[in-house]
Design a protein around this motif. Structure first.
Motif, short mmCIF file in Angstrom:
data_model
loop_
_atom_site.label_atom_id
_atom_site.label_comp_id
_atom_site.label_asym_id
_atom_site.label_seq_id
_atom_site.Cartn_x
_atom_site.Cartn_y
_atom_site.Cartn_z
N ALA A 13 33.31 41.36 -15.92
CA ALA A 13 31.92 40.92 -15.77
C ALA A 13 31.43 41.04 -14.34
O ALA A 13 30.23 40.98 -14.10
N GLY A 14 32.33 41.18 -13.37
CA GLY A 14 31.89 41.37 -11.99
C GLY A 14 32.30 40.27 -11.03
O GLY A 14 31.83 40.25 -9.90
N ILE A 15 33.16 39.36 -11.46
CA ILE A 15 33.64 38.30 -10.58
C ILE A 15 34.83 38.87 -9.79
O ILE A 15 35.82 39.29 -10.38
N ASN A 16 34.71 38.88 -8.46
CA ASN A 16 35.78 39.45 -7.63
C ASN A 16 36.89 38.46 -7.32
O ASN A 16 38.03 38.83 -7.16
N LYS A 17 36.53 37.18 -7.21
CA LYS A 17 37.50 36.16 -6.82
C LYS A 17 37.69 35.20 -7.98
O LYS A 17 36.80 34.39 -8.24
N VAL A 18 38.82 35.26 -8.63
CA VAL A 18 39.13 34.36 -9.73
C VAL A 18 40.27 33.45 -9.30
O VAL A 18 41.34 33.92 -8.91
N SER A 19 40.02 32.14 -9.34
CA SER A 19 41.03 31.16 -8.96
C SER A 19 41.47 30.39 -10.19
O SER A 19 40.66 30.08 -11.05
N VAL A 20 42.76 30.10 -10.24
CA VAL A 20 43.29 29.27 -11.32
C VAL A 20 43.66 27.93 -10.70
O VAL A 20 44.50 27.86 -9.79
N LEU A 21 43.05 26.88 -11.19
CA LEU A 21 43.30 25.55 -10.67
C LEU A 21 44.43 24.91 -11.45
O LEU A 21 44.47 24.99 -12.68
N VAL A 65 44.88 34.47 -19.35
CA VAL A 65 44.88 35.84 -18.82
C VAL A 65 43.69 36.62 -19.36
O VAL A 65 43.04 37.38 -18.63
N GLU A 66 43.36 36.43 -20.63
CA GLU A 66 42.22 37.13 -21.23
C GLU A 66 40.92 36.70 -20.56
O GLU A 66 40.05 37.54 -20.27
N VAL A 67 40.75 35.42 -20.29
CA VAL A 67 39.55 34.94 -19.61
C VAL A 67 39.48 35.51 -18.19
O VAL A 67 38.41 35.91 -17.73
N MET A 68 40.62 35.58 -17.49
CA MET A 68 40.64 36.17 -16.16
C MET A 68 40.23 37.64 -16.19
O MET A 68 39.45 38.10 -15.35
N ASN A 69 40.75 38.39 -17.17
CA ASN A 69 40.40 39.80 -17.29
C ASN A 69 38.92 39.98 -17.59
O ASN A 69 38.26 40.87 -17.04
N ASP A 116 30.37 35.16 -6.24
CA ASP A 116 31.38 36.18 -6.52
C ASP A 116 32.72 35.53 -6.83
O ASP A 116 33.75 36.18 -6.76
N SER A 117 32.71 34.24 -7.18
CA SER A 117 33.96 33.54 -7.43
C SER A 117 33.85 32.69 -8.68
O SER A 117 32.78 32.21 -9.04
N ALA A 118 34.99 32.52 -9.33
CA ALA A 118 35.08 31.67 -10.52
C ALA A 118 36.37 30.86 -10.43
O ALA A 118 37.38 31.33 -9.90
#
Length: 133
Positions: free
Chosen positions: A122-130, A113-117, A97-99
């Motif tokens: 798509a169903g990923i709840n936890k999106v982290s930006v490194l 921002v477009e990739v995060m959206n 559930d994370s990317a």
């Protein structure tokens, strides 16, 4: 005969602190020696092991974006219009559930921002930006 004058410095009494310090140290030694360290008696509880390991997601989705805006998901190049479909394919194969999105510092902000959206859609709840230190 000359008489000696009393000055104020002669009238001040000096207190000798040595006996008091001796008593304090003797009391300290007495309390250290008389203290008993006893292990308290009781029952040891056998608690069950934590079974949350099986509920944890297997791995995280890795998304890299280079300085010209090329998107790579787990090492494979992906078009920006196909990010949702590729994430859904990844989610069908993996329990996560994370990317993690790692973008180059010269990448346009709008692409990130477009990739995060799209990851959220798509169903990923936890999106982290490194970020790079």
């Amino acid at each position: 005969m000359k008489r000696k004058k009393h000055t104020s410095s002669d009238d001040d009494a000096q207190i000798d602190m040595t006996p008091m310090l001796d008593i304090v140290f003797i009391m300290l030694i007495f309390f250290i020696v008389t203290t008993s360290f006893v292990k308290e008696k009781g029952l040891d509880a056998n608690r069950p092991k934590d079974n949350t390991e099986s509920q944890q997601p297997s791995k995280s989705l890795s998304i890299q974006i280079d300085e010209v805006g090329v998107i790579k998901m787990n090492g494979r190049e992906v078009d920006i219009r196909r990010v949702v479909a590729n994430i859904q394919t990844f989610l069908a194969e993996n329990n996560t559930d994370s990317a993690a999105i790692q973008a180059h510092e010269d990448t346009e902000h709008g692409i990130v921002v477009e990739v995060m959206n799209q990851a959220k859609v798509a169903g990923i709840n936890k999106v982290s930006v490194l970020v790079k230190d």
